[in-house]
Design a protein around this motif. Sequence first.
Motif, PDB file in Angstrom:
ATOM      1  N   ASP A  41       0.848  -1.187   0.000  1.00 18.02           N
ATOM      2  CA  ASP A  41       0.000   0.000   0.000  1.00 18.02           C
ATOM      3  C   ASP A  41       0.890   1.246   0.000  1.00 18.02           C
ATOM      4  OD1 ASP A  41      -2.584   1.518   0.631  1.00 18.02           O
ATOM      5  OD2 ASP A  41      -1.297   2.037   2.333  1.00 18.02           O
ATOM      6  N   PRO A  42       0.585   2.240  -0.818  1.00 19.32           N
ATOM      7  CA  PRO A  42       1.448   3.436  -0.903  1.00 19.32           C
ATOM      8  C   PRO A  42       1.705   4.120   0.441  1.00 19.32           C
ATOM      9  CG  PRO A  42      -0.127   3.424  -2.703  1.00 19.32           C
ATOM     10  CD  PRO A  42      -0.502   2.286  -1.798  1.00 19.32           C
ATOM     11  N   ASP A  43       0.712   4.207   1.321  1.00 18.11           N
ATOM     12  CA  ASP A  43       0.946   4.847   2.620  1.00 18.11           C
ATOM     13  C   ASP A  43       1.863   4.014   3.504  1.00 18.11           C
ATOM     14  OD1 ASP A  43      -0.433   7.206   2.174  1.00 18.11           O
ATOM     15  OD2 ASP A  43      -2.339   6.373   2.860  1.00 18.11           O
ATOM     16  N   THR A  44       1.748   2.694   3.396  1.00 15.79           N
ATOM     17  CA  THR A  44       2.653   1.831   4.163  1.00 15.79           C
ATOM     18  C   THR A  44       4.073   1.979   3.633  1.00 15.79           C
ATOM     19  OG1 THR A  44       0.870   0.244   4.579  1.00 15.79           O
ATOM     20  CG2 THR A  44       3.119  -0.541   4.895  1.00 15.79           C
ATOM     21  N   ARG A  46       5.406   4.415   2.100  1.00 18.99           N
ATOM     22  CA  ARG A  46       5.931   5.759   2.385  1.00 18.99           C
ATOM     23  C   ARG A  46       6.634   5.836   3.737  1.00 18.99           C
ATOM     24  NH1 ARG A  46       2.150  11.111   2.977  1.00 18.99           N
ATOM     25  NH2 ARG A  46       3.827  12.557   3.401  1.00 18.99           N
ATOM     26  N   TYR A  47       6.129   5.091   4.727  1.00 14.95           N
ATOM     27  CA  TYR A  47       6.639   5.225   6.089  1.00 14.95           C
ATOM     28  C   TYR A  47       7.377   3.994   6.621  1.00 14.95           C
ATOM     29  CZ  TYR A  47       3.626   9.317   6.212  1.00 14.95           C
ATOM     30  OH  TYR A  47       3.037  10.525   5.944  1.00 14.95           O
ATOM     31  N   SER A  48       7.470   2.935   5.853  1.00 18.50           N
ATOM     32  CA  SER A  48       8.029   1.691   6.383  1.00 18.50           C
ATOM     33  C   SER A  48       9.260   1.235   5.618  1.00 18.50           C
ATOM     34  CB  SER A  48       6.978   0.575   6.321  1.00 18.50           C
ATOM     35  OG  SER A  48       5.843   0.926   7.062  1.00 18.50           O
ATOM     36  N   PRO A  49      10.276   0.783   6.328  1.00 15.96           N
ATOM     37  CA  PRO A  49      11.468   0.244   5.669  1.00 15.96           C
ATOM     38  C   PRO A  49      11.229  -1.205   5.235  1.00 15.96           C
ATOM     39  CG  PRO A  49      11.793   0.262   8.032  1.00 15.96           C
ATOM     40  CD  PRO A  49      10.442   0.877   7.775  1.00 15.96           C
ATOM     41  N   TYR A 101      13.881  -1.836  28.438  1.00  6.15           N
ATOM     42  CA  TYR A 101      13.055  -1.180  27.432  1.00  6.15           C
ATOM     43  C   TYR A 101      13.072  -1.888  26.090  1.00  6.15           C
ATOM     44  CZ  TYR A 101      16.641   1.663  24.909  1.00  6.15           C
ATOM     45  OH  TYR A 101      17.682   2.117  24.156  1.00  6.15           O
ATOM     46  N   VAL A 102      11.958  -1.717  25.405  1.00  3.80           N
ATOM     47  CA  VAL A 102      11.738  -2.283  24.084  1.00  3.80           C
ATOM     48  C   VAL A 102      11.180  -1.185  23.188  1.00  3.80           C
ATOM     49  CG1 VAL A 102      11.308  -4.626  24.945  1.00  3.80           C
ATOM     50  CG2 VAL A 102       9.390  -3.048  24.669  1.00  3.80           C
ATOM     51  N   ASP A 103      11.182  -1.441  21.878  1.00  5.71           N
ATOM     52  CA  ASP A 103      10.486  -0.497  21.018  1.00  5.71           C
ATOM     53  C   ASP A 103       9.352  -1.217  20.306  1.00  5.71           C
ATOM     54  OD1 ASP A 103      12.709   0.044  18.136  1.00  5.71           O
ATOM     55  OD2 ASP A 103      11.415  -1.616  18.602  1.00  5.71           O
ATOM     56  N   VAL A 104       8.422  -0.421  19.811  1.00  6.94           N
ATOM     57  CA  VAL A 104       7.221  -0.966  19.202  1.00  6.94           C
ATOM     58  C   VAL A 104       7.057  -0.363  17.819  1.00  6.94           C
ATOM     59  CG1 VAL A 104       5.695   0.791  20.236  1.00  6.94           C
ATOM     60  CG2 VAL A 104       4.756  -1.436  19.605  1.00  6.94           C
ATOM     61  N   GLY A 105       6.588  -1.166  16.908  1.00  7.63           N
ATOM     62  CA  GLY A 105       6.276  -0.703  15.564  1.00  7.63           C
ATOM     63  C   GLY A 105       5.039  -1.424  15.069  1.00  7.63           C
ATOM     64  N   TYR A 106       4.303  -0.774  14.184  1.00  4.72           N
ATOM     65  CA  TYR A 106       3.086  -1.394  13.672  1.00  4.72           C
ATOM     66  C   TYR A 106       2.792  -0.904  12.270  1.00  4.72           C
ATOM     67  CZ  TYR A 106       1.483   2.976  15.775  1.00  4.72           C
ATOM     68  OH  TYR A 106       1.366   4.291  16.143  1.00  4.72           O
ATOM     69  N   ARG A 107       2.062  -1.717  11.543  1.00  5.94           N
ATOM     70  CA  ARG A 107       1.522  -1.386  10.223  1.00  5.94           C
ATOM     71  C   ARG A 107       0.050  -1.735  10.255  1.00  5.94           C
ATOM     72  NH1 ARG A 107       5.231  -5.098   6.621  1.00  5.94           N
ATOM     73  NH2 ARG A 107       5.490  -6.035   8.637  1.00  5.94           N
ATOM     74  N   ARG A 113      -7.811   0.986   8.649  1.00  6.72           N
ATOM     75  CA  ARG A 113      -7.437   2.313   9.164  1.00  6.72           C
ATOM     76  C   ARG A 113      -8.680   3.090   9.579  1.00  6.72           C
ATOM     77  NH1 ARG A 113      -3.219   2.920   4.365  1.00  6.72           N
ATOM     78  NH2 ARG A 113      -1.640   1.536   5.252  1.00  6.72           N
ATOM     79  N   GLY A 114      -8.514   3.866  10.645  1.00 10.91           N
ATOM     80  CA  GLY A 114      -9.621   4.686  11.135  1.00 10.91           C
ATOM     81  C   GLY A 114     -10.621   3.931  11.981  1.00 10.91           C
ATOM     82  N   ARG A 115     -10.317   2.700  12.341  1.00  8.75           N
ATOM     83  CA  ARG A 115     -11.249   1.871  13.117  1.00  8.75           C
ATOM     84  C   ARG A 115     -10.751   1.614  14.543  1.00  8.75           C
ATOM     85  NH1 ARG A 115     -12.821  -2.999   9.139  1.00  8.75           N
ATOM     86  NH2 ARG A 115     -14.251  -3.479  10.840  1.00  8.75           N
ATOM     87  N   GLY A 116      -9.637   2.223  14.920  1.00 11.50           N
ATOM     88  CA  GLY A 116      -9.122   2.075  16.273  1.00 11.50           C
ATOM     89  C   GLY A 116      -8.271   0.844  16.500  1.00 11.50           C
ATOM     90  N   ALA A 117      -8.000   0.063  15.462  1.00  8.36           N
ATOM     91  CA  ALA A 117      -7.236  -1.179  15.624  1.00  8.36           C
ATOM     92  C   ALA A 117      -5.806  -0.909  16.075  1.00  8.36           C
ATOM     93  CB  ALA A 117      -7.242  -1.985  14.321  1.00  8.36           C
ATOM     94  N   ALA A 118      -5.154   0.099  15.497  1.00  2.87           N
ATOM     95  CA  ALA A 118      -3.763   0.386  15.872  1.00  2.87           C
ATOM     96  C   ALA A 118      -3.684   0.838  17.322  1.00  2.87           C
ATOM     97  CB  ALA A 118      -3.167   1.441  14.946  1.00  2.87           C
ATOM     98  N   LYS A 119      -4.609   1.675  17.745  1.00  2.87           N
ATOM     99  CA  LYS A 119      -4.611   2.146  19.136  1.00  2.87           C
ATOM    100  C   LYS A 119      -4.792   0.972  20.100  1.00  2.87           C
ATOM    101  CE  LYS A 119      -7.104   4.725  22.564  1.00  2.87           C
ATOM    102  NZ  LYS A 119      -8.418   5.107  22.989  1.00  2.87           N
ATOM    103  N   GLU A 120      -5.773   0.144  19.847  1.00  8.76           N
ATOM    104  CA  GLU A 120      -6.027  -0.983  20.743  1.00  8.76           C
ATOM    105  C   GLU A 120      -4.859  -1.962  20.739  1.00  8.76           C
ATOM    106  OE1 GLU A 120      -9.944  -2.688  20.293  1.00  8.76           O
ATOM    107  OE2 GLU A 120     -10.859  -0.704  20.181  1.00  8.76           O
TER     108      GLU A 120
END
Length: 193
Positions: A41-44, A46-49, A101-107, A113-120
């Motif tokens: 996906d173009p938005d993915t 754009r921001y993901s390695p 400590y750890v780091d977190v990443g998500y796609r 998108r816009g359904r609250g899945a990433a937040k939850e």
Amino acid sequence: MLGRMDSPTWPLPVTVLEGGRIRLRPLREADADNLVATSTDPDTIRYSPLPDEYTRDTALDYIRGAQDASRAMIWAIELLDEPDSLAGVIELRGVYPHAGYVDVGYRTAPWARGRGAAKEALLLATRHAFTHGCHRVELLAAVDNIASRRVAERCGFQFEGIARDREYLHGAYRDLAMYSLLSTDGDGDGAGE
């Protein structure tokens, strides 16, 4: 406030986590086609390695690699009202687990998108890290990735500043916004809303 254990366990146990409208579960080979659609996906992009050509074989390699939790815990984000769906992926990576400590990443999949899945998903993964002794969870997002930055803020992550030229992507260095949430910041329940 979540309590801290004497020392973090690493790797963290990979378990199914459920809350709100989502479930975090292990990736399955059946997720490959949706993972390709998300990762191309173009938005993915754009921001993901991600690899320049993200094929079904690339997805299958990623899924098989997700089973090795020594470096990262990787979950599929599944919407409970769409069983066996793939709304995205979220990873906890052990940058310095011995230091707590750890780091977190998500796609997030375009259709979720816009359904609250990433937040939850971020709340569940962060709580999981805190429950197992981590003290700090870091999140980096491209400065212009407003959607990802909003997710972090809605989950109570604190903006710490800009890491200059932190990532090399698509032939150029770019600045990343750094966020963190500490186990002592509260319950990680969207305090930033």
